[in-house]
Structure formats: structure tokens, C-alpha cells
Design a protein around this motif. Structure first.
Motif, short mmCIF file in Angstrom:
data_model
loop_
_atom_site.label_atom_id
_atom_site.label_comp_id
_atom_site.label_asym_id
_atom_site.label_seq_id
_atom_site.Cartn_x
_atom_site.Cartn_y
_atom_site.Cartn_z
N MET A 41 0.88 -0.97 -0.22
CA MET A 41 -0.11 -0.23 0.04
C MET A 41 1.20 1.61 0.11
N ALA A 42 1.85 0.92 0.62
CA ALA A 42 2.76 2.48 1.18
C ALA A 42 3.60 2.59 -0.77
N LEU A 43 3.79 1.81 -1.43
CA LEU A 43 4.91 1.72 -2.73
C LEU A 43 4.23 2.04 -3.63
N VAL A 48 -0.06 7.13 2.70
CA VAL A 48 0.89 9.14 2.75
C VAL A 48 2.44 8.79 3.46
N GLY A 49 3.54 8.62 2.95
CA GLY A 49 4.71 9.27 3.78
C GLY A 49 5.58 7.91 4.21
N GLY A 50 5.20 6.50 3.26
CA GLY A 50 5.58 5.20 3.59
C GLY A 50 6.22 4.63 4.62
N ALA A 254 13.82 -2.92 2.57
CA ALA A 254 14.64 -1.27 2.51
C ALA A 254 14.57 -0.80 4.60
N HIS A 255 15.68 -0.03 4.41
CA HIS A 255 14.73 1.34 6.50
C HIS A 255 13.60 2.03 5.33
N HIS A 256 13.46 1.98 5.32
CA HIS A 256 12.75 2.64 4.36
C HIS A 256 12.26 2.65 3.15
N THR A 257 10.69 2.61 2.79
CA THR A 257 10.32 2.30 1.35
C THR A 257 10.42 3.91 0.74
N VAL A 258 11.03 4.35 0.57
CA VAL A 258 11.56 5.55 0.13
C VAL A 258 13.15 5.13 -0.59
N GLU A 259 13.73 4.40 -0.01
CA GLU A 259 14.81 3.39 -0.72
C GLU A 259 14.67 2.88 -2.14
N LEU A 261 11.98 3.99 -4.40
CA LEU A 261 11.91 4.75 -5.03
C LEU A 261 12.81 5.93 -5.05
N ALA A 262 14.15 5.56 -4.20
CA ALA A 262 15.16 7.02 -4.96
C ALA A 262 16.02 5.29 -5.63
#
Length: 339
Positions: A41-43, A48-50, A254-259, A261-262
Motif C-alpha cells: 500500500m505504501a509503494l 502516504v509518507g511510506g 529496505a530501511h524505509h520505502t523511500v529506498e 523509489l530512490a
């Protein structure tokens, strides 16, 4: 690979009854299914916000919480969904909280990193590294002052072991001989910094230097964690003072879902694959009859599907009510002052 071999070398003798083994597997399956749905759901942008996935570390939250009563207190971390669920939070309300819905544990105000349920002794996940340690010390001190038979547990990662407030919490808990169990989830990385490059010395010896009763355990084996935590919690409750438990574990994602995306990468695929051979769910499932494990899996799948539907169908807070619940008791308005 060396850390994997170290964990395997510790071994563990099965000591729990069949029903307890089933309960431990069920709680881990609940967390795994919850986290996998939340990750998806986060990806997809629904959450929102991961989020910070707890996948791989389930044995720690479940093994420790199996020894806690409703009145016992836990404090958690930015990676806190597993702790919150293991302590007894309702899955659909926990998921609704991540979704930002009014039906969430904290009416959508806490979100992923600050979910709490004081009525269940969950004094909150926390986005500040190590911030839960002094809160747990305060809760233990308050309980003892009131004559209550409670234990407080502070979960934190290896990255918090050099955080000053954590070391101050060690000192105060030992000085006052408080019933606190400090649980270090050593997953080998402080975000992307390997533990051997970020921490001098050994976690157990560091905690022992403050006078804490300290031990290490295979954090990928829920029964090993449950045994070790059970001894520590019982000792805390009996007045033996604070304890420290290092749980060697690993996060599979990942540590956070932003990893994702980045495109950030700091671990090679072989390392992750090695650790997945120690998957705590696979290890615990092997201890159960196949039919029992299959029944648990089906039950949890239905439960999480229901939770996801509940979150998606729940209303979001009204923008005009954004300041509601900001304080325990809102201060009265004064001329020229907005509260």
C-alpha cells in the motif's frame, strides 16, 4: 555471512508447549502479513509518507511480548508496527492509523511512526531514535511508586546504542533498580551504516558496564527470544533490577520505502539471501503440524484482508479538526492567542 553463522551457532532447545508454539507462529504471521500489505500500500501511494518495514524481525516483538501482561508497558521505534501488534493492538485499527483514518488507534493523528494504545500499555512508537528508552524508565518508576506490579520494555535498534538519552536511561534504571527490560534489535545496520563501523565494543558488555543484567540471543528464533525474555521479565518483576537483551536479527527489506523509489543500495543480494535462510516464520512453522500452520495462515490472511478493507472504507479527519487531540487538555483561549 559471519553474523549468520554466529546466530546459527547459538542454537536453541525447544521448550515451549504446542499451543504456545502455535501462538508464537500466529503472532509472527500476523505481523508479516500486516507488513507485507502495508508495504504494498505504501509503494502504491495509499499509505502516504511510506513506512519502515519490520519484515524479518518478527521474532523479537513476538518473543518478548509473549511474556507481558496487559498492564505491562512497551515503548517502540520508528519501525514499530510489529511491537504494537504483538502487544495486542487491533490489526484493523492499526492499519487504519497508517492510512490516516479517524478509526485508527489515534484517530489518524499518529500514523506509522507514532501509533499508541495506552490502554494496552503501548506508550507509543517513536520517530526519534532511542526516545522510547527514557519513557520506559519513567513508566517503570511511576509504577513502582504506585506499588503496581508492572514491567516496562523499551525496544530500540543498534543505531540507538550510542544515543545519549539511551545511555542516560541505562544509568537511571540501574541507579534506581527499576523493572525495565531494554531490548536491542541489532539488525546490523543503522539505516545504511553497518554496525561494525558505527559501534565500538560489544552491546552486551556496554550495557553490563551500567550494571544491567545483560545477555544476547538469536533474534531470528522466536522461541529462543521468548525463553530469554521470559527469564528477564520475571527477574525484573521480582525486583532484580533492569535487564538488557541483545537480539541479533535482520530486516529483509529496505530501511524505509523511500529506498525503493530512490534506488538506494548498500547491501548485496547474497547477504540478504543468507539471512533469509534464518527466516523466523519458516523456522517456527517447521515446529508445527502442517495442518495447524495452514489453518493459521488462512485465518491471518482473512483477518488482514478485512483490516485493509476497514482502513480503505474509513473516513479521513476533517481539515477543520486538525488541532483536535493535540494536547491532553486544550488551554482556554485568551485574547489574541490561538490555541
Amino acid at each position: 555471512m559471519d553474523r549468520v553463522q554466529s546466530v546459527l551457532a547459538k542454537g536453541h532447545q525447544l521448550t515451549t508447549a504446542p499451543e504456545q508454539s502455535r501462538h508464537l507462529y500466529r503472532q509472527m504471521r500476523l505481523i508479516r502479513e500486516f507488513e507485507e500489505h502495508c508495504l504494498e500500500m505504501a509503494l502504491a501511494g495509499e499509505i502516504v509518507g511510506g513506512m519502515h518495514p519490520y519484515i524479518g524481525q518478527e521474532a523479537v516483538a513476538v518473543g518478548v511480548s509473549a511474556n507481558l501482561g496487559r498492564d505491562d508497558v512497551i515503548t517502540s521505534t520508528h519501525r514499530g508496527h510489529g511491537h504494537v501488534l504483538a502487544k495486542g493492538a487491533e490489526p484493523k485499527r492499526a492499519l487504519a492509523e497508517l492510512y490516516g483514518a479517524t478509526t485508527g488507534l489515534n484517530r489518524g493523528r499518529g500514523g506509522s511512526m507514532h501509533a499508541a494504545d495506552v490502554g494496552l500499555g503501548i506508550y507509543g512508537a517513536n520517530g526519534i531514535v532511542g526516545a522510547g528508552a527514557p519513557i520506559a524508565v519513567g513508566a517503570a518508576w511511576a509504577a513502582r511508586r504506585a506499588g503496581r506490579d508492572q514491567v516496562a520494555v523499551a525496544f530500540f535498534g543498534d543505531g540507538a546504542l550510542s544515543q545519549g538519552v539511551v545511555l542516560e536511561a541505562f544509568n537511571m534504571a540501574a541507579l534506581w533498580s527499576l523493572p525495565v527490560l531494554f531490548v536491542c534489535e541489532n539488525n546490523g545496520y543503522a539505516i545504511s551504516l553497518p554496525v561494525d563501523r558505527g559501534l565500538a565494543g560489544d552491546p552486551v558488555r556496554r550495557a553490563a558496564g551500567f550494571g544491567l543484567h545483560s545477555a544476547a540471543v538469536d533474534g531470528m528464533d522466536v522461541e529462543a527470544v521468548a525463553d530469554a525474555a521470559g527469564q528477564a521479565v520475571a527477574a525484573c518483576r521480582d525486583g532484580a533490577g533492569p535487564h538488557f537483551l541483545e537480539c541479533t536479527t535482520y530486516r529483509f527489506h529496505a530501511h524505509h520505502t523511500v529506498e525503493y523509489l530512490a534506488g538506494i543500495a548498500y547491501r548485496d543480494d547474497a547477504e540478504v539471501a543468507d539471512w533469509k535462510t534464518l527466516d523466523p516464520l519458516v523456522r517456527q512453522r517447521a515446529r508445527l503440524p502442517e495442518a495447524t500452520a495452514d489453518a493459521v495462515d488462512a485465518e491471518i490472511a482473512a483477518l488482514i484482508a478485512e483490516a485493509a478493507e476497514f482502513a480503505r472504507s474509513s473516513p479521513a479527519p476533517e481539515p477543520g479538526n486538525a488541532l483536535d487531540y493535540l494536547y491532553a487538555g486544550m488551554a482556554p483561549s485568551r485574547p489574541g492567542v490561538v490555541v
